[in-house]
Design a protein around this motif. Structure first.
Motif, PDB file in Angstrom:
ATOM      1  N   GLU A 177       0.859  -1.179   0.000  1.00  0.00           N
ATOM      2  CA  GLU A 177       0.000   0.000   0.000  1.00  0.00           C
ATOM      3  C   GLU A 177       0.898   1.232   0.000  1.00  0.00           C
ATOM      4  OE1 GLU A 177      -2.440  -0.149   3.510  1.00  0.00           O
ATOM      5  OE2 GLU A 177      -3.154  -2.171   3.062  1.00  0.00           O
ATOM      6  N   GLU A 178       0.269   2.373  -0.144  1.00  0.00           N
ATOM      7  CA  GLU A 178       0.991   3.634   0.012  1.00  0.00           C
ATOM      8  C   GLU A 178       0.045   4.675   0.553  1.00  0.00           C
ATOM      9  OE1 GLU A 178       2.301   5.910  -3.493  1.00  0.00           O
ATOM     10  OE2 GLU A 178       0.992   4.643  -4.688  1.00  0.00           O
ATOM     11  N   ASP A 179       0.626   5.645   1.242  1.00  0.00           N
ATOM     12  CA  ASP A 179      -0.149   6.818   1.624  1.00  0.00           C
ATOM     13  C   ASP A 179       0.603   8.026   1.079  1.00  0.00           C
ATOM     14  OD1 ASP A 179       1.886   7.473   3.456  1.00  0.00           O
ATOM     15  OD2 ASP A 179       0.757   6.779   5.200  1.00  0.00           O
ATOM     16  N   ASN A 180       0.290   9.204   1.540  1.00  0.00           N
ATOM     17  CA  ASN A 180       0.933  10.409   1.001  1.00  0.00           C
ATOM     18  C   ASN A 180       2.435  10.452   1.259  1.00  0.00           C
ATOM     19  OD1 ASN A 180      -1.482  11.383   0.018  1.00  0.00           O
ATOM     20  ND2 ASN A 180      -1.930  12.573   1.856  1.00  0.00           N
ATOM     21  N   ASN A 181       2.878   9.831   2.357  1.00  0.00           N
ATOM     22  CA  ASN A 181       4.263   9.974   2.775  1.00  0.00           C
ATOM     23  C   ASN A 181       5.131   8.737   2.632  1.00  0.00           C
ATOM     24  OD1 ASN A 181       3.688  12.631   3.733  1.00  0.00           O
ATOM     25  ND2 ASN A 181       2.743  11.696   5.527  1.00  0.00           N
ATOM     26  N   LYS A 182       4.521   7.546   2.562  1.00  0.00           N
ATOM     27  CA  LYS A 182       5.348   6.340   2.629  1.00  0.00           C
ATOM     28  C   LYS A 182       4.725   5.165   1.881  1.00  0.00           C
ATOM     29  CE  LYS A 182       3.292   5.199   7.038  1.00  0.00           C
ATOM     30  NZ  LYS A 182       3.218   5.771   8.319  1.00  0.00           N
ATOM     31  N   TYR A 183       5.586   4.194   1.626  1.00  0.00           N
ATOM     32  CA  TYR A 183       5.175   2.895   1.109  1.00  0.00           C
ATOM     33  C   TYR A 183       5.032   1.962   2.298  1.00  0.00           C
ATOM     34  CZ  TYR A 183       6.930   4.915  -3.220  1.00  0.00           C
ATOM     35  OH  TYR A 183       7.152   5.750  -4.285  1.00  0.00           O
ATOM     36  N   ILE A 184       4.035   1.079   2.250  1.00  0.00           N
ATOM     37  CA  ILE A 184       3.753   0.160   3.345  1.00  0.00           C
ATOM     38  C   ILE A 184       3.668  -1.249   2.759  1.00  0.00           C
ATOM     39  CG2 ILE A 184       2.120  -0.432   5.185  1.00  0.00           C
ATOM     40  CD1 ILE A 184       1.081   2.627   4.556  1.00  0.00           C
ATOM     41  N   VAL A 185       4.544  -2.143   3.241  1.00  0.00           N
ATOM     42  CA  VAL A 185       4.556  -3.512   2.725  1.00  0.00           C
ATOM     43  C   VAL A 185       4.300  -4.465   3.882  1.00  0.00           C
ATOM     44  CG1 VAL A 185       5.927  -5.286   1.565  1.00  0.00           C
ATOM     45  CG2 VAL A 185       6.155  -2.887   0.876  1.00  0.00           C
ATOM     46  N   LYS A 186       3.311  -5.348   3.686  1.00  0.00           N
ATOM     47  CA  LYS A 186       3.010  -6.387   4.680  1.00  0.00           C
ATOM     48  C   LYS A 186       3.684  -7.679   4.247  1.00  0.00           C
ATOM     49  CE  LYS A 186      -1.470  -4.552   6.040  1.00  0.00           C
ATOM     50  NZ  LYS A 186      -2.908  -4.807   6.076  1.00  0.00           N
ATOM     51  N   ILE A 187       4.354  -8.306   5.192  1.00  0.00           N
ATOM     52  CA  ILE A 187       5.081  -9.537   4.922  1.00  0.00           C
ATOM     53  C   ILE A 187       4.630 -10.613   5.897  1.00  0.00           C
ATOM     54  CG2 ILE A 187       7.369 -10.629   4.961  1.00  0.00           C
ATOM     55  CD1 ILE A 187       7.700  -7.144   4.479  1.00  0.00           C
ATOM     56  N   ARG A 188       4.342 -11.795   5.372  1.00  0.00           N
ATOM     57  CA  ARG A 188       4.069 -12.952   6.234  1.00  0.00           C
ATOM     58  C   ARG A 188       5.406 -13.652   6.434  1.00  0.00           C
ATOM     59  NH1 ARG A 188      -0.190 -15.248   4.026  1.00  0.00           N
ATOM     60  NH2 ARG A 188      -1.566 -14.391   5.591  1.00  0.00           N
ATOM     61  N   LEU A 189       5.778 -13.834   7.689  1.00  0.00           N
ATOM     62  CA  LEU A 189       7.052 -14.451   8.033  1.00  0.00           C
ATOM     63  C   LEU A 189       6.790 -15.663   8.922  1.00  0.00           C
ATOM     64  CD1 LEU A 189      10.321 -12.768   8.898  1.00  0.00           C
ATOM     65  CD2 LEU A 189       9.386 -14.298  10.603  1.00  0.00           C
ATOM     66  N   ILE A 196       2.927 -11.327  10.957  1.00  0.00           N
ATOM     67  CA  ILE A 196       2.772 -10.328   9.909  1.00  0.00           C
ATOM     68  C   ILE A 196       3.660  -9.163  10.324  1.00  0.00           C
ATOM     69  CG2 ILE A 196       1.229  -8.739   8.706  1.00  0.00           C
ATOM     70  CD1 ILE A 196       0.626 -11.677   8.068  1.00  0.00           C
ATOM     71  N   LEU A 197       4.581  -8.800   9.462  1.00  0.00           N
ATOM     72  CA  LEU A 197       5.479  -7.675   9.707  1.00  0.00           C
ATOM     73  C   LEU A 197       5.100  -6.560   8.754  1.00  0.00           C
ATOM     74  CD1 LEU A 197       7.049 -10.227  10.757  1.00  0.00           C
ATOM     75  CD2 LEU A 197       9.102  -8.910  10.359  1.00  0.00           C
ATOM     76  N   ILE A 198       5.066  -5.357   9.275  1.00  0.00           N
ATOM     77  CA  ILE A 198       4.777  -4.184   8.458  1.00  0.00           C
ATOM     78  C   ILE A 198       6.082  -3.409   8.309  1.00  0.00           C
ATOM     79  CG2 ILE A 198       3.400  -2.083   8.190  1.00  0.00           C
ATOM     80  CD1 ILE A 198       1.670  -4.633   8.415  1.00  0.00           C
ATOM     81  N   MET A 199       6.512  -3.274   7.063  1.00  0.00           N
ATOM     82  CA  MET A 199       7.706  -2.489   6.748  1.00  0.00           C
ATOM     83  C   MET A 199       7.244  -1.206   6.065  1.00  0.00           C
ATOM     84  SD  MET A 199      10.335  -4.379   7.732  1.00  0.00           S
ATOM     85  CE  MET A 199      11.780  -3.762   6.876  1.00  0.00           C
ATOM     86  N   THR A 200       7.877  -0.087   6.414  1.00  0.00           N
ATOM     87  CA  THR A 200       7.529   1.186   5.783  1.00  0.00           C
ATOM     88  C   THR A 200       8.790   1.864   5.275  1.00  0.00           C
ATOM     89  OG1 THR A 200       7.635   2.412   7.868  1.00  0.00           O
ATOM     90  CG2 THR A 200       5.482   1.537   7.227  1.00  0.00           C
ATOM     91  N   LYS A 201       8.603   2.657   4.248  1.00  0.00           N
ATOM     92  CA  LYS A 201       9.714   3.447   3.690  1.00  0.00           C
ATOM     93  C   LYS A 201       9.172   4.802   3.274  1.00  0.00           C
ATOM     94  CE  LYS A 201      13.286   3.529   0.151  1.00  0.00           C
ATOM     95  NZ  LYS A 201      13.837   2.845  -1.036  1.00  0.00           N
ATOM     96  N   SER A 202       9.831   5.834   3.711  1.00  0.00           N
ATOM     97  CA  SER A 202       9.457   7.192   3.347  1.00  0.00           C
ATOM     98  C   SER A 202       9.605   7.386   1.839  1.00  0.00           C
ATOM     99  CB  SER A 202      10.352   8.187   4.092  1.00  0.00           C
ATOM    100  OG  SER A 202      10.191   9.485   3.578  1.00  0.00           O
ATOM    101  N   LYS A 203       8.651   8.058   1.230  1.00  0.00           N
ATOM    102  CA  LYS A 203       8.739   8.328  -0.206  1.00  0.00           C
ATOM    103  C   LYS A 203       9.912   9.257  -0.529  1.00  0.00           C
ATOM    104  CE  LYS A 203       4.007   7.484  -1.597  1.00  0.00           C
ATOM    105  NZ  LYS A 203       2.785   8.074  -2.161  1.00  0.00           N
ATOM    106  N   GLY A 204      10.350  10.034   0.447  1.00  0.00           N
ATOM    107  CA  GLY A 204      11.479  10.937   0.237  1.00  0.00           C
ATOM    108  C   GLY A 204      12.809  10.352   0.674  1.00  0.00           C
ATOM    109  N   ALA A 205      12.860   9.050   0.898  1.00  0.00           N
ATOM    110  CA  ALA A 205      14.093   8.418   1.385  1.00  0.00           C
ATOM    111  C   ALA A 205      15.231   8.576   0.387  1.00  0.00           C
ATOM    112  CB  ALA A 205      13.842   6.943   1.661  1.00  0.00           C
TER     113      ALA A 205
END
Length: 182
Positions: free
Chosen positions: A83-95, A125-134
């Motif tokens: 997924e994404e929102d205005n500021n970041k990407y959001i990835v859900k991972i099953r581990l 379930i792990l939620i990883m996020t990354k800033s769009k401005g990274a």
């Protein structure tokens, strides 16, 4: 969003690299719980996750317990949602992790409870996020405070000036962990 769409939007993204980071961060995280100190992963996790698990560590300390994860490994990890929102990407991972999970007395190091003889398999379930401005982490490998080389896998803290290398400014961070009841 599909992986291909994320690749178009984030030119540094690869599925293999993200999953390797997830596996490594998860193992570092549980290892940090075993030693009772989250400082060596603080730069790879969100502030809310850091605060949540510091409370867990405080409860363990009050109970004179150490949480153990012997023979720890990641059996598998897979991206299940992007997924994404205005500021970041959001990835859900099953581990899926495997380990021997038990508690020991922090003073005597004797077994207290759990199962110290056989491995369990647990799903998360792990939620990883990354800033769009990274900023591309491969470009920035120096301390933002003094310019010295930074070993981001070690502690995220510059050994020369003490500046904290905040991974969220450059790369994916572990934002949340929940048990997968599927």
């Amino acid at each position: 969003m599909k992986i291909e769409e994320l690749v178009k939007r984030d030119k540094t993204f690869t599925e293999a690299n993200l999953l390797a980071k997830v596996d490594n961060t998860f193992i570092m995280f549980l290892s940090s719980i075993m030693v009772g100190n989250l400082d060596r992963v603080k730069h790879k996790i969100s502030n809310s996750l850091f605060n949540e698990y510091n409370l867990v560590l405080n409860r363990l300390k009050e109970s004179n317990e150490i949480q153990m994860y012997d023979e720890l490994n990641v059996k598998s990890s897979e991206i299940i949602d992007i997924e994404e929102d205005n500021n970041k990407y959001i990835v859900k991972i099953r581990l899926v992790a495997r380990y021997i999970k038990y508690k020991i007395d922090s003073n005597t190091h004797k077994f207290k409870n759990g199962n110290n003889t056989s491995r369990v398999e647990e799903k998360y379930i792990l939620i990883m996020t990354k800033s769009k401005g990274a900023i591309d982490e491969d470009i920035i490998k120096v301390c933002p405070g003094c310019g010295a080389n930074v070993d981001v896998n070690n502690s995220g803290k510059c050994s020369y000036c003490g500046t904290i290398y905040n991974t969220k400014d450059y790369d994916w961070i572990l934002d949340k962990i929940v048990e997968d009841i599927d």
